[in-house]
Design a protein around this motif. Sequence first.
Motif, mmCIF file in Angstrom:
data_model
loop_
_atom_site.group_PDB
_atom_site.id
_atom_site.type_symbol
_atom_site.label_atom_id
_atom_site.label_comp_id
_atom_site.label_asym_id
_atom_site.label_seq_id
_atom_site.Cartn_x
_atom_site.Cartn_y
_atom_site.Cartn_z
ATOM 1 N N GLU A 16 0.810 -1.225 0.000
ATOM 2 C CA GLU A 16 0.000 0.000 0.000
ATOM 3 C C GLU A 16 0.843 1.275 0.000
ATOM 4 O O GLU A 16 0.296 2.378 -0.111
ATOM 5 N N ASP A 17 2.143 1.141 0.127
ATOM 6 C CA ASP A 17 3.039 2.296 -0.009
ATOM 7 C C ASP A 17 3.336 2.606 -1.483
ATOM 8 O O ASP A 17 3.981 3.615 -1.783
ATOM 9 N N THR A 18 2.892 1.753 -2.364
ATOM 10 C CA THR A 18 3.126 1.966 -3.791
ATOM 11 C C THR A 18 2.467 3.253 -4.253
ATOM 12 O O THR A 18 1.266 3.470 -4.042
ATOM 13 N N ALA A 19 3.255 4.122 -4.862
ATOM 14 C CA ALA A 19 2.757 5.430 -5.300
ATOM 15 C C ALA A 19 3.883 6.172 -5.996
ATOM 16 O O ALA A 19 5.044 5.742 -5.968
ATOM 17 N N VAL A 20 3.527 7.299 -6.596
ATOM 18 C CA VAL A 20 4.534 8.247 -7.045
ATOM 19 C C VAL A 20 4.786 9.196 -5.884
ATOM 20 O O VAL A 20 3.841 9.760 -5.322
ATOM 21 N N TYR A 21 6.047 9.342 -5.520
ATOM 22 C CA TYR A 21 6.425 10.182 -4.396
ATOM 23 C C TYR A 21 6.985 11.507 -4.922
ATOM 24 O O TYR A 21 7.847 11.528 -5.809
ATOM 25 N N TYR A 22 6.494 12.593 -4.339
ATOM 26 C CA TYR A 22 6.880 13.938 -4.763
ATOM 27 C C TYR A 22 7.543 14.687 -3.605
ATOM 28 O O TYR A 22 7.056 14.654 -2.472
ATOM 29 N N CYS A 23 8.589 15.385 -3.939
ATOM 30 C CA CYS A 23 9.259 16.271 -2.994
ATOM 31 C C CYS A 23 8.638 17.663 -3.106
ATOM 32 O O CYS A 23 8.271 18.098 -4.204
ATOM 33 N N ASN A 24 8.558 18.342 -1.998
ATOM 34 C CA ASN A 24 7.994 19.691 -1.962
ATOM 35 C C ASN A 24 8.830 20.572 -1.047
ATOM 36 O O ASN A 24 9.349 20.096 -0.025
ATOM 37 N N ALA A 25 8.972 21.823 -1.434
ATOM 38 C CA ALA A 25 9.697 22.778 -0.589
ATOM 39 C C ALA A 25 9.106 24.164 -0.774
ATOM 40 O O ALA A 25 8.683 24.526 -1.875
ATOM 41 N N ASP A 26 9.107 24.945 0.311
ATOM 42 C CA ASP A 26 8.689 26.329 0.197
ATOM 43 C C ASP A 26 9.667 27.221 0.937
ATOM 44 O O ASP A 26 10.334 26.771 1.874
ATOM 45 N N GLY A 27 9.780 28.434 0.495
ATOM 46 C CA GLY A 27 10.733 29.348 1.109
ATOM 47 C C GLY A 27 10.764 30.694 0.432
ATOM 48 O O GLY A 27 9.736 31.178 -0.042
ATOM 49 N N MET A 28 11.958 31.268 0.369
ATOM 50 C CA MET A 28 12.141 32.607 -0.179
ATOM 51 C C MET A 28 13.317 32.607 -1.146
ATOM 52 O O MET A 28 14.354 32.007 -0.854
#
Length: 120
Positions: A88-100
Amino acid sequence: QVQLVESGGGLVQAGGSLRLSCAASGSIFRINAMGWYRQAPGKQRELVAGITSGGSTNYADSVKGRFTIFRDNAKNTVSLQMISLKPEDTAVYYCNADGMTFTYRPFASWGQGTQVTVSS
């Protein structure tokens, strides 16, 4: 512009381990939160784990105790160590970041995604 590049996905048997990595580059003055999301077929994208610049973390209940998120502020990287993987961990994994950025504009960027497939 800020770009995120992920690596480390792949195919693994149930119970196995994988480590995902994500590197941010571009006009980065500061990164606040970084995180990993995933999206399985037919499902909405969901937060897997997040980490603040100070190192505070949060995890989805489904991965607590199995996944660990950590980051290197000097290198603008975030990683996700995954153990005891389940189908059930099968998926497309995406990285995300927010900042300045250096022009003092806020950014929120996504990586291109990396496939994680866990076979039973």
